[in-house]
Scaffold this motif. Structure first.
Motif, mmCIF file in Angstrom:
data_model
loop_
_atom_site.group_PDB
_atom_site.id
_atom_site.type_symbol
_atom_site.label_atom_id
_atom_site.label_comp_id
_atom_site.label_asym_id
_atom_site.label_seq_id
_atom_site.Cartn_x
_atom_site.Cartn_y
_atom_site.Cartn_z
ATOM 1 N N ARG A 1 0.743 4.040 -2.861
ATOM 2 C CA ARG A 1 0.507 5.452 -2.554
ATOM 3 C C ARG A 1 1.597 6.325 -3.165
ATOM 4 N N SER A 2 2.826 5.854 -3.116
ATOM 5 C CA SER A 2 3.934 6.600 -3.704
ATOM 6 C C SER A 2 3.764 6.725 -5.212
ATOM 7 N N SER B 1 0.998 9.245 -6.051
ATOM 8 C CA SER B 1 1.365 10.649 -5.826
ATOM 9 C C SER B 1 2.072 11.268 -7.018
ATOM 10 N N LEU C 1 0.831 -1.214 0.000
ATOM 11 C CA LEU C 1 0.000 0.000 0.000
ATOM 12 C C LEU C 1 0.864 1.261 0.000
#
Length: 431
Positions: free
Chosen positions: A201-202, A205, A197
């Protein structure tokens, strides 16, 4: 501006070592449940580790492609390679997980020597732990593209976050919650979920398109095919050697296990230079800076050689003491004394080989690496291992085979890097 070799190698080492170190703790926790649980973990964990090792191309292949794009000033393209690798990781992960769910029983019974409590324990562990395989592969893909853009701090944080969660949950689920061996499996899945996760998320972004692109996936599969075949032959060669030793004395088998685990751990240390080489060489060639790529190859060779010499010296210095940490059996210690010289003196050769492997991977020259690795295994490692029994060479014969395997690869990669073809190797990027 390219970063230094140590600044990339050190965080890569942390990421590479996190999983093996966690597995040591996991083994210690499960070991207190008894021999059946420990045997189940060994069988189930061995199957899962084998699959993960074969699919590690999701990290190494993605690094080369992302580094090329980053070196050309196309960060968005480098991140896009991470997106496609993530789709590939999810697809492959789901397929392999389904395979484990369907074949967990037969596979564990095969490795455990038939039906019984160990096979039953291994089957239950594997069915749960394999649920985390797609997440593990997503993390490998995330490692790949972040290495390619020279961001290695985030992977360290992400991997340590997942590993720490697993470390906390492991004894709680195994002992406190009374789940036994399956608690170990769920702790694995929980940690892999957190790590995956964080990588997702990285990736999110970066604000790039998330749709899968068949052409890019196809190109990644071609690179993955070469690395997968290379990894498969490596695993088969080591399995052959283990089978040969297993048919010798118990003392030889014990000494082989001690030396092999040390060799594999030290390979992680030296492989950190390969990660640094991939990133630096890929970016240099992506920017058209061939002279910089050559200079990087020379730098990582010196780092790999120097570290290998240091490791060899330490191994020889602790030779009278370290084997006794693993066993007090005089027969095993006697065999360990024989194999220890191979283990130590091989390290400088391995340091150069692993460093140049990274150089050629960063250049996209994976087809050559595939051919060299398979050839060295079939000409050196496997024949000497198989001849050890009829010729009475024992453990020394098997480790002579491993040494020849490394030496043949050393000659091949040095000859390649001294030439020009690797600087023109193609790392096709997907549109």
């Amino acid at each position: 501006m390219s970063r230094s070799v140590p600044s990339l190698a050190l965080p890569a080492l942390v990421v590479l070592a996190a999983e093996p170190l966690y597995l040591l703790v996991d083994t210690a926790v499960v070991g207190n449940l008894g021999t059946t649980a420990l045997g189940g973990l060994a069988v189930g964990g061995g199957l899962l580790a084998w699959a993960a090792a074969l699919l590690n191309f999701l990290a190494y292949g993605t690094t080369a492609r992302a580094a090329r794009r980053a070196g050309a000033g196309d960060r968005a393209g480098a991140v896009a390679e991470g997106v496609q690798a993530t789709w590939l990781a999810l697809g492959i992960g789901v397929v392999v997980t389904l395979g484990f769910q369907l074949a967990a029983g037969p596979l564990t019974r095969l490795l455990a020597g038939g039906a019984g409590p160990v096979a039953t324990a291994a089957e239950g562990w594997l069915r749960i732990a394999s649920l985390g395989l797609p997440l593990l592969l997503v993390s490998l893909a995330g490692n790949g593209w972040l290495r390619g853009v020279q961001e290695l701090r985030r992977p360290v944080v992400f991997v340590l976050a997942g590993s720490l969660l697993s470390l906390v949950l492991n004894p709680l689920l195994v002992y406190t919650a009374g789940m036994g061996l399956v608690g170990s499996a769920w702790a694995n899945v929980a940690g892999q979920t957190v790590t995956a996760l964080l990588f997702l998320r990285s990736l999110a972004s970066e604000r790039v398109a998330w749709r899968p692109r068949p052409r890019a996936l196809g190109v990644q599969l071609v690179i993955g095919r070469d690395l997968l075949l290379r990894a498969f032959v490596l695993q088969a060669a080591f399995a052959t050697a283990a089978g040969v030793v297993a048919r010798s004395s118990t003392a030889e088998l014990g000494a082989h296990q001690i030396a092999l685990q040390l060799w594999l751990f030290l390979a992680l240390v030296l492989d950190a230079y390969a990660v640094a080489a991939q990133t630096l060489v890929g970016q240099a060639l992506g920017a058209g800076r061939v002279a910089e790529a050559r200079a990087t190859a020379l730098r990582v060779v010196w780092w790999g050689l120097g570290t290998g010499v240091l490791v060899a010296a330490v191994l020889l210095a602790v030779r009278p003491v370290l084997p006794g940490v693993f066993t007090d059996d005089p027969a095993v210690l006697a065999q360990a004394a024989v194999v220890w010289w191979f283990l130590a003196l091989m390290q400088p050769l391995a340091g150069v080989v692993f460093a140049l492997d990274g150089v050629l991977m960063g250049a996209g020259d994976v087809g050559y690496l595939r051919t060299v690795t398979i050839g060295a295994a079939l000409v050196g490692f496997v024949p000497l291992s198989l001849l050890s029994v009829p010729l009475g060479w024992g453990l020394a014969g098997v480790w002579s085979g491993l040494t020849l395997f490394i030496a043949l690869r050393l000659v091949a990669v040095v000859v390649r890097v001294l030439g020009d073809r690797w600087t023109r190797a193609s790392v096709t990027v997907g549109a």
